[in-house]
Design a protein around this motif. Structure first.
Motif, PDB file in Angstrom:
ATOM      1  N   VAL A   1      -7.649   1.673   1.425  1.00 16.74           N
ATOM      2  CA  VAL A   1      -7.604   0.224   1.675  1.00 16.74           C
ATOM      3  C   VAL A   1      -9.003  -0.364   1.567  1.00 16.74           C
ATOM      4  CG1 VAL A   1      -5.595   0.412   3.192  1.00 16.74           C
ATOM      5  CG2 VAL A   1      -7.886   0.522   4.177  1.00 16.74           C
TER       6      VAL A   1
ATOM      7  N   TYR B   1       0.848  -1.189   0.000  1.00 16.03           N
ATOM      8  CA  TYR B   1       0.000   0.000   0.000  1.00 16.03           C
ATOM      9  C   TYR B   1       0.886   1.242   0.000  1.00 16.03           C
ATOM     10  CZ  TYR B   1      -3.765  -3.189   1.375  1.00 16.03           C
ATOM     11  OH  TYR B   1      -4.682  -4.202   1.420  1.00 16.03           O
TER      12      TYR B   1
ATOM     13  N   LEU C   1      -1.202  -2.605   9.590  1.00 17.81           N
ATOM     14  CA  LEU C   1      -0.233  -2.192   8.576  1.00 17.81           C
ATOM     15  C   LEU C   1       1.038  -1.703   9.252  1.00 17.81           C
ATOM     16  CD1 LEU C   1      -2.575  -0.098   6.240  1.00 17.81           C
ATOM     17  CD2 LEU C   1      -1.721  -2.400   5.791  1.00 17.81           C
TER      18      LEU C   1
END
Length: 657
Positions: A644, A631, A654
Motif C-alpha cells: 500500500v 487491494y 482496510l
C-alpha cells in the motif's frame, strides 16, 4: 492445581490478603441482609427516610442519633421553631414527624432545625430529593416536591454493546453564557449525540452541589438532582428520550467524599463530626477540602447503597461511573504515590472498608438491574478492580484506562514528532490486564479544565484563534488536525472494550473549561460549548466532527472489541504502525515527512478496500490515497503480502472483503 488470583501468578503471595477482603465482604452482606444475600432489600433507605406523602399524612424521618431535638420549619410556619413541628425519637437514632396533608403543599420550602448538647443549626434532610437555591441570598433549602408522576414511555436498552461514551455536563451544554437545562440538552444536544454514533451518555454534576464550579464533585445532597438544570421530571424525560434513541445513560456518581458544608451538606449533621464521616484528620480530605465517608459504619453503607438503588429505580439510569475510587481505597488517598509494584496494593495502606463498600455497590447494582454496568475511575491500577466478585474481584464491569490520556500528553510535550516510537505507543495503548475490561480515551473533562490542555490546544495553541479558517493552509494547523484525527483513531482502534470523549472535544472545541468564579468575575464565557462552530463552513472544526462520526460509524458496524488488536508492523525507523482487529486492518503513518510507496506487510489472503481514510478531503485531508482502489494480496516467498501507499501523517482502515 489451584488457579492463580485473577489469572496472575504475581499475585499469589497476596492471596491471603485478597481472600481476607473477600471474606469481609461476605460477612458484611450477611450482616446487612440478615443472611438472605438479597442486598436490594437492605438498600431501601430512600423509601423510609426523607419526606413522604401518604394518603392521609406527610411523614418525615431522619437519622440523627446525637440530636437532642429536631424541628421542621419553613414556608408553612414562617420559618419559626415551633413545638407543633417537633420530631419525636424512634429506635435506631432516628427521628420522625407526622403532619396532616394540608400542612405542606407542592413547592413549599423547608429545613430542619437540629439541636444537640452544646449547639444547634439549620440542616437539609439527608435523603431529600429536591433542593433549590435562592437567587438573591444563594442559600439552599429543601423543597416539597409532589408533582404529577412522570410516566415512562420507553424501555431501557437491553443489548449488551461496547460503550461508546459521550461525557457531558448539562449546565455547560448550551452556547449561551448561562446555565443550560435538562430540556435544552434533551432537545438540542441529544439528537447530535445520537447522530454522531455514541451509544452511551455519562452525565456529570447531577447530584446537587452548592458550588457550580466544583464540576459536581463536591456533593451536598446525594438524592437530589441539581435543580439549577431543571426539575427531576425533566431529567427523567431526558433519560427516557435517550432510551428511545437506544442510548444508555450513566450517572457520574460521587461516593468518594462529600462537601464540607454544614448548613446544606451532611457535615456535622447532628452536631457530631463523625456521623457519616471519619473523625479527626481522617475525616477530611486534605487536598479536596471535603469530608471522607466512614465505610465501616453500617448506616453509612445503607445510605450509599440506597443512593445507588434510588438512581437506578427512580431515574432509570443504566449504570454508574464511580468517581475518585483511588481516593476511597487508600488511607493516603493515593496522593503523591506511583504504584510501581504489587506490594503497594497490599501493604496496609488500603481501606478494606472502602473496598468492601465498592464490592457491595457492584453486587447491589447488578442485582437491581442485571443490564446495568459500572465503571471505576482509578489511577492506581488496583488488581481485581474490574474482576467479577465470584472471582474475588471488586466487581466493576470496566475501569477507565487513565494512563492513555497521560501518555498522549507526555508524548506531545516531551518528544518531537520524529521521536515518536510506535512500538512504545502500541504497548501503552494495549497494556491492559487481560481479565479486565477497560474504557480508553484521549481526553476526558480533566484534560479540558483550566490549568490543563485539550489535545487540540496541545497541538495548535494560539493558532486555534487565527488559522482555523478554510481560506488558507498553515502547515502547523495541518499537522494539528492530522494528528488530532489519527490519535483519536489509534485510541479507539486499540481500546480494550469501550471509548469515551468529553463534550466538544470531538470537534476540537477551541476553549478550555472555566466555571464562573471570583477570579474570572463570575463569567460563563468558558463554561459553555460553541456548537455554532460545527455549522460554520468557513472554519475547519466540522472536519474533525465528520471524521469522528465516520470513525464511530465504522466501529459500531464492526465487532472489534471481541478481538484483541494484533500488531503486524511496528516499524520504529519508519514510524509506521499496522495492526489487525477482526476484519479490519488499521494502518498508521506517524512519520511527519516520509510517505511510503508499496509498503508491504503480511496479512490474511484476499481483497481489501479502504473504509476510512483520515486524508480524505471531506475530513480536511489531501486526497493522496484512492479510496476506490481494490487491494489484493500477493504471494511472495510463500507469504500473503499486501502493498500500500501510506502518506505521511495519515491513517486509514482496510476491510477484508
Amino acid at each position: 492445581m489451584k488457579a492463580s488470583i485473577y489469572g496472575d501468578s504475581g499475585l499469589e503471595k497476596y492471596r491471603s490478603t485478597i481472600l481476607r477482603r473477600h471474606e469481609k465482604y461476605q460477612l458484611k452482606v450477611a450482616e446487612l441482609t440478615s443472611g438472605s444475600d438479597n442486598l436490594s432489600d437492605a438498600a431501601n433507605g430512600y423509601l423510609f427516610y426523607g419526606l413522604h406523602a401518604y394518603p392521609d399524612k406527610w411523614v418525615l424521618r431522619e437519622w440523627a442519633p446525637n440530636a437532642t431535638a429536631v424541628y421542621l420549619m419553613g414556608d408553612f410556619n414562617h420559618w419559626q421553631i415551633d413545638l407543633k413541628y417537633a420530631f419525636y425519637p424512634i429506635p435506631g437514632g432516628n427521628w420522625e414527624l407526622e403532619l396532616p396533608l394540608e400542612t405542606l403543599q407542592h413547592g413549599m420550602l423547608f429545613k430542619l432545625w437540629v439541636k444537640w448538647e452544646d449547639g444547634a443549626g439549620e440542616r437539609i434532610p439527608a435523603y431529600i430529593r429536591r433542593v433549590v437555591q435562592d437567587d438573591v441570598s444563594k442559600i439552599f433549602s429543601a423543597q416539597v416536591w409532589q408533582p404529577e408522576p412522570y410516566v415512562w414511555k420507553y424501555d431501557q436498552p437491553k443489548e449488551e454493546i461496547a460503550p461508546i461514551i459521550y461525557e457531558a455536563h448539562i449546565g455547560m451544554s448550551g452556547e449561551e453564557e448561562n446555565v443550560a437545562t435538562y430540556n435544552h440538552f434533551r432537545e438540542k444536544v441529544l439528537p447530535y449525540i445520537a447522530d454522531m454514533g455514541y451509544n452511551t451518555i455519562q452525565l456529570m454534576a447531577i447530584q446537587e452541589h452548592p458550588y457550580y464550579g466544583s464540576f459536581g464533585y463536591q456533593v451536598s445532597n446525594f438524592f437530589a438532582p441539581s435543580s439549577r438544570f431543571g426539575t427531576p421530571e425533566e431529567l427523567k424525560e431526558l433519560i427516557d428520550t435517550a432510551h428511545k434513541l437506544n442510548i444508555r445513560v450513566v450517572l457520574d456518581i460521587v461516593h468518594s467524599h462529600s462537601v464540607i458544608n454544614e448548613a446544606d451538606g451532611l457535615s456535622r449533621f447532628d452536631g457530631t463530626f463523625d456521623l457519616y464521616f471519619h473523625s479527626g484528620e481522617r475525616g477530611t480530605h486534605s487536598v479536596w477540602n471535603s469530608r471522607c465517608f466512614d465505610y465501616g459504619k453500617s448506616e453509612v453503607l445503607a445510605f450509599l447503597l440506597s443512593n445507588c438503588k434510588y438512581w437506578l429505580e427512580e431515574f432509570k439510569f443504566d449504570g454508574f461511573r464511580f468517581d475518585g475510587v483511588t481516593s476511597m481505597m487508600y488511607y493516603d488517598h493515593g496522593i503523591g504515590r506511583d504504584f510501581t509494584n504489587y506490594s503497594m496494593y497490599y501493604d496496609g495502606n488500603q481501606d478494606d472498608d472502602a473496598i468492601v463498600y465498592l464490592t457491595l455497590a457492584n453486587k447491589l447494582i447488578h442485582e437491581v438491574n442485571s443490564q446495568a454496568f459500572t465503571i471505576a475511575e482509578d489511577v492506581s491500577g488496583m488488581p481485581g478492580l474490574a474482576s467479577s466478585i465470584k472471582d474475588l474481584g471488586i466487581g466493576f464491569d470496566y475501569r477507565m484506562a487513565m494512563g492513555i490520556a497521560d501518555f498522549w500528553v507526555k508524548i506531545l510535550k516531551d518528544k518531537t514528532d520524529e521521536e515518536w516510537h510506535v512500538g512504545d505507543m502500541f504497548y501503552e495503548l494495549t497494556n491492559k490486564r487481560k481479565e479486565e475490561k477497560t474504557i480508553s480515551y484521549v481526553e476526558s473533562h480533566d484534560q479540558a479544565m483550566v490549568g490543563d490542555k485539550t489535545l487540540i490546544f496541545n497541538l495548535l495553541d494560539s493558532l486555534m484563534y487565527t488559522d482555523m479558517n478554510v481560506f488558507g493552509r498553515n502547515p502547523k494547523v495541518d499537522r494539528g488536525l492530522a494528528l488530532h484525527k489519527i490519535i483519536r483513531l489509534a485510541t479507539l482502534a486499540t481500546a480494550g472494550n469501550g471509548y469515551l470523549t468529553f463534550m466538544g472535544n470531538e470537534f476540537g472545541h477551541p476553549e478550555w473549561i472555566d466555571f464562573p468564579r471570583e477570579g474570572n468575575d463570575w463569567s460563563y464565557k468558558y463554561a459553555r460549548r460553541q456548537w455554532s462552530l460545527l455549522t460554520d463552513t468557513n472554519l475547519r472544526y466540522r472536519f474533525l466532527a465528520e471524521f469522528e462520526k465516520e470513525m464511530l460509524g465504522l466501529i459500531n458496524k464492526q465487532d472489534i472489541f471481541s478481538f484483541r488488536p494484533f500488531a503486524i508492523i511496528q516499524s520504529t525507523p519508519d514510524q509506521v504502525l499496522i495492526f489487525k482487529r477482526n476484519n479490519l486492518v488499521f494502518i498508521f503513518n506517524f512519520n511527519p515527512v516520509k510517505s511510503f510507496t508499496d509498503y508491504g506487510f503480511e496479512v490474511d489472503k484476499g481483497q481489501y478496500k479502504i473504509v476510512l481514510n483520515s486524508d480524505d478531503s471531506e475530513f480536511d485531508g489531501f486526497d493522496r490515497v484512492d479510496d476506490n482502489y481494490d487491494y489484493s494480496t500477493l504471494s511472495i516467498k510463500g507469504k500473503d503480502v499486501l502493498r500500500v501507499y501510506i502518506p505521511a501523517r495519515t491513517a486509514f482502515v482496510l476491510e477484508k472483503k
